[in-house]
Design a protein around this motif. Structure first.
Motif, PDB file in Angstrom:
ATOM      1  N   MET A   1       0.871  -1.172   0.000  1.00 50.75           N
ATOM      2  CA  MET A   1       0.000   0.000   0.000  1.00 50.75           C
ATOM      3  C   MET A   1       0.904   1.215   0.000  1.00 50.75           C
ATOM      4  SD  MET A   1      -2.243  -1.688   3.008  1.00 50.75           S
ATOM      5  CE  MET A   1      -1.361  -3.239   3.216  1.00 50.75           C
ATOM      6  N   VAL A   2       0.879   2.004  -1.054  1.00 57.37           N
ATOM      7  CA  VAL A   2       1.929   2.992  -1.277  1.00 57.37           C
ATOM      8  C   VAL A   2       1.409   4.423  -1.210  1.00 57.37           C
ATOM      9  CG1 VAL A   2       3.833   3.641  -2.795  1.00 57.37           C
ATOM     10  CG2 VAL A   2       2.951   1.290  -2.847  1.00 57.37           C
ATOM     11  N   GLY A   3       2.069   5.228  -0.394  1.00 52.22           N
ATOM     12  CA  GLY A   3       1.774   6.649  -0.318  1.00 52.22           C
ATOM     13  C   GLY A   3       2.914   7.459  -0.895  1.00 52.22           C
ATOM     14  N   GLY A   4       2.574   8.528  -1.616  1.00 59.79           N
ATOM     15  CA  GLY A   4       3.598   9.377  -2.217  1.00 59.79           C
ATOM     16  C   GLY A   4       3.098   9.955  -3.517  1.00 59.79           C
ATOM     17  N   THR A   5       3.931  10.746  -4.161  1.00 54.90           N
ATOM     18  CA  THR A   5       3.533  11.353  -5.431  1.00 54.90           C
ATOM     19  C   THR A   5       3.388  10.283  -6.515  1.00 54.90           C
ATOM     20  OG1 THR A   5       5.800  11.705  -6.193  1.00 54.90           O
ATOM     21  CG2 THR A   5       4.798  13.458  -4.843  1.00 54.90           C
ATOM     22  N   ALA A   6       2.671  10.620  -7.573  1.00 50.91           N
ATOM     23  CA  ALA A   6       2.504   9.683  -8.690  1.00 50.91           C
ATOM     24  C   ALA A   6       3.848   9.338  -9.310  1.00 50.91           C
ATOM     25  CB  ALA A   6       1.569  10.283  -9.739  1.00 50.91           C
ATOM     26  N   GLU A   7       4.741  10.326  -9.372  1.00 45.42           N
ATOM     27  CA  GLU A   7       6.067  10.099  -9.957  1.00 45.42           C
ATOM     28  C   GLU A   7       6.891   9.139  -9.097  1.00 45.42           C
ATOM     29  OE1 GLU A   7       4.238  13.729 -11.387  1.00 45.42           O
ATOM     30  OE2 GLU A   7       4.715  13.092  -9.338  1.00 45.42           O
ATOM     31  N   ALA A   8       6.867   9.357  -7.796  1.00 42.18           N
ATOM     32  CA  ALA A   8       7.610   8.462  -6.902  1.00 42.18           C
ATOM     33  C   ALA A   8       7.031   7.056  -6.935  1.00 42.18           C
ATOM     34  CB  ALA A   8       7.586   9.018  -5.470  1.00 42.18           C
ATOM     35  N   PHE A   9       5.714   6.958  -7.016  1.00 38.00           N
ATOM     36  CA  PHE A   9       5.064   5.644  -7.081  1.00 38.00           C
ATOM     37  C   PHE A   9       5.502   4.884  -8.330  1.00 38.00           C
ATOM     38  CE2 PHE A   9       1.543   3.060  -8.810  1.00 38.00           C
ATOM     39  CZ  PHE A   9       1.476   2.099  -7.819  1.00 38.00           C
ATOM     40  N   GLU A  10       5.543   5.544  -9.467  1.00 33.76           N
ATOM     41  CA  GLU A  10       5.936   4.877 -10.717  1.00 33.76           C
ATOM     42  C   GLU A  10       7.374   4.397 -10.654  1.00 33.76           C
ATOM     43  OE1 GLU A  10       4.073   3.859 -13.192  1.00 33.76           O
ATOM     44  OE2 GLU A  10       2.339   4.662 -12.117  1.00 33.76           O
ATOM     45  N   ARG A  11       8.243   5.153 -10.007  1.00 30.30           N
ATOM     46  CA  ARG A  11       9.630   4.716  -9.848  1.00 30.30           C
ATOM     47  C   ARG A  11       9.728   3.527  -8.892  1.00 30.30           C
ATOM     48  NH1 ARG A  11      13.824   9.068  -8.072  1.00 30.30           N
ATOM     49  NH2 ARG A  11      15.196   7.273  -8.455  1.00 30.30           N
ATOM     50  N   ALA A  12       8.891   3.538  -7.856  1.00 25.56           N
ATOM     51  CA  ALA A  12       8.956   2.483  -6.840  1.00 25.56           C
ATOM     52  C   ALA A  12       8.306   1.183  -7.292  1.00 25.56           C
ATOM     53  CB  ALA A  12       8.266   2.973  -5.556  1.00 25.56           C
ATOM     54  N   LYS A  13       7.353   1.272  -8.187  1.00 21.25           N
ATOM     55  CA  LYS A  13       6.533   0.109  -8.548  1.00 21.25           C
ATOM     56  C   LYS A  13       7.341  -1.097  -9.023  1.00 21.25           C
ATOM     57  CE  LYS A  13       2.233  -1.125 -10.908  1.00 21.25           C
ATOM     58  NZ  LYS A  13       1.139  -0.631 -11.790  1.00 21.25           N
ATOM     59  N   PRO A  14       8.326  -0.953  -9.910  1.00 21.07           N
ATOM     60  CA  PRO A  14       9.088  -2.149 -10.342  1.00 21.07           C
ATOM     61  C   PRO A  14       9.830  -2.830  -9.194  1.00 21.07           C
ATOM     62  CG  PRO A  14       9.471  -0.302 -11.833  1.00 21.07           C
ATOM     63  CD  PRO A  14       8.751   0.254 -10.639  1.00 21.07           C
ATOM     64  N   ILE A  15      10.354  -2.034  -8.273  1.00 18.90           N
ATOM     65  CA  ILE A  15      11.081  -2.607  -7.133  1.00 18.90           C
ATOM     66  C   ILE A  15      10.120  -3.348  -6.221  1.00 18.90           C
ATOM     67  CG2 ILE A  15      12.464  -2.049  -5.093  1.00 18.90           C
ATOM     68  CD1 ILE A  15      13.521   0.390  -6.694  1.00 18.90           C
ATOM     69  N   LEU A  16       9.001  -2.729  -5.925  1.00 23.84           N
ATOM     70  CA  LEU A  16       8.008  -3.364  -5.053  1.00 23.84           C
ATOM     71  C   LEU A  16       7.400  -4.600  -5.710  1.00 23.84           C
ATOM     72  CD1 LEU A  16       6.245  -0.145  -3.716  1.00 23.84           C
ATOM     73  CD2 LEU A  16       7.959  -1.547  -2.539  1.00 23.84           C
ATOM     74  N   SER A  17       7.232  -4.552  -7.017  1.00 27.34           N
ATOM     75  CA  SER A  17       6.649  -5.692  -7.744  1.00 27.34           C
ATOM     76  C   SER A  17       7.546  -6.921  -7.676  1.00 27.34           C
ATOM     77  CB  SER A  17       6.394  -5.318  -9.207  1.00 27.34           C
ATOM     78  OG  SER A  17       5.400  -4.311  -9.298  1.00 27.34           O
ATOM     79  N   ALA A  18       8.844  -6.697  -7.488  1.00 29.73           N
ATOM     80  CA  ALA A  18       9.775  -7.828  -7.341  1.00 29.73           C
ATOM     81  C   ALA A  18       9.581  -8.538  -6.006  1.00 29.73           C
ATOM     82  CB  ALA A  18      11.215  -7.340  -7.469  1.00 29.73           C
TER      83      ALA A  18
END
Length: 293
Positions: free
Chosen positions: A134-151
């Motif tokens: 469950m991710v909080g933050g800007t849309a830009e930060a979320f898009e950068r974080a998504k591949p790492i979290l998806s792993a």
């Protein structure tokens, strides 16, 4: 190869770091526990002598720490001073909303992007890479974080602005704590009324009383799918951790004047259970207390 620092290798963090290695990342890992570090090394992580050493040269930094004070201390005391420009910060700890927002604001002020990304799923899901983030933050930060979290997980959901990941986590776990307590007291009463637990499960699991606590995590041994109840309530999600999340939820409720009588009751019940020395057992063990054991 992208270098990720992972700080905090406990029951959850160790499995998460190992899954980043499996996904092809170079992981520099740090924990205060020598045993945790050794296990991370076996999983392919590179041992770091300190949090700042792990963070140096990393393009992303993941933290999985016990409480808000630890998160604030590690970022303000070490990471902010050594992180390279453009480094992404991902805090996967479960902490209070106010501290999450404070640390993210400090990171933003220093020019970094950061998300709060607490998890749901427990130790088994952390090892299997099937967590929900469950991710909080800007849309830009979320898009950068998504591949790492998806792993490390099966679902990565943007909850909104900074701190909203923590808000979603504590609301979800308050609901879980309350429904588990209700499920346990109902099974205990049904049995005293002469209903066989399996029969009650067969009826309620397909009726309006159905819940995840019943059909996916049944607190009665030998009923439903295999759960910690079948292992003397060992493993799973510890009473102490549920109590921590319930305290965070009820504290957050006070700050926004939210009425949470069921959350307050669940917190009180789990406090009794923890005070009785059951903090290390799975939270579904509350059925034993409600049966009078």
């Amino acid at each position: 190869m992208t270098r990720i620092a992972f700080i905090g290798l406990g029951n959850m963090g160790g499995g998460m770091a190992a899954n980043l290695v499996k996904a092809g990342y170079e992981v520099a890992a740090f924990d205060l526990s020598e045993a945790a570090l050794a296990k991370a090394e076996e999983a392919g992580c590179v041992r770091a002598p300190s949090a700042s050493a792990a963070a140096t040269g990393a393009s992303a930094i993941v933290t999985m720490l016990p409480a808000g004070k630890h998160v604030e201390m590690v970022y303000s005391g070490e990471i902010f001073d050594v992180a390279s420009p453009g480094t992404l910060f991902l805090d996967c700890s479960t902490i209070d909303v106010a501290t999450a927002r404070k640390v993210i604001a400090a990171a933003t002020e220093k020019g970094f992007e950061m998300v709060d990304a607490p998890v749901s799923g427990g130790i088994a899901a952390a090892a299997a890479g099937t967590l929900t983030f469950m991710v909080g933050g800007t849309a830009e930060a979320f898009e950068r974080a998504k591949p790492i979290l998806s792993a490390m997980g099966k679902a990565v959901i943007h909850a909104g602005d900074a701190g909203n990941g923590q808000a979603a986590k504590i609301c979800n776990n308050m609901l879980l704590g309350a429904t588990m307590a209700a499920t346990c007291e109902t099974f205990a009463m049904a049995q005293k009324l002469g209903l066989d637990p399996q029969t009650f499960y067969d009826i309620s699991s397909v009726s309006s009383g159905q819940s995840w606590s019943m059909t996916s995590y049944c607190p009665v041994p030998g009923v439903g799918p295999k759960t910690p109840a079948d292992n003397d309530y060992q493993g799973g999600f510890a009473v102490a951790l549920m109590l921590k999340d319930l305290k965070l939820a009820t504290q957050a409720a006070q700050t926004v004047d939210a009425s949470v009588p069921m959350g307050n009751t669940a917190e009180a019940l789990y406090q009794i259970l923890a005070s009785a020395g059951e903090g290390g057992r799975d939270f579904s063990v509350i059925i034993e207390m409600l049966r009078g054991k």
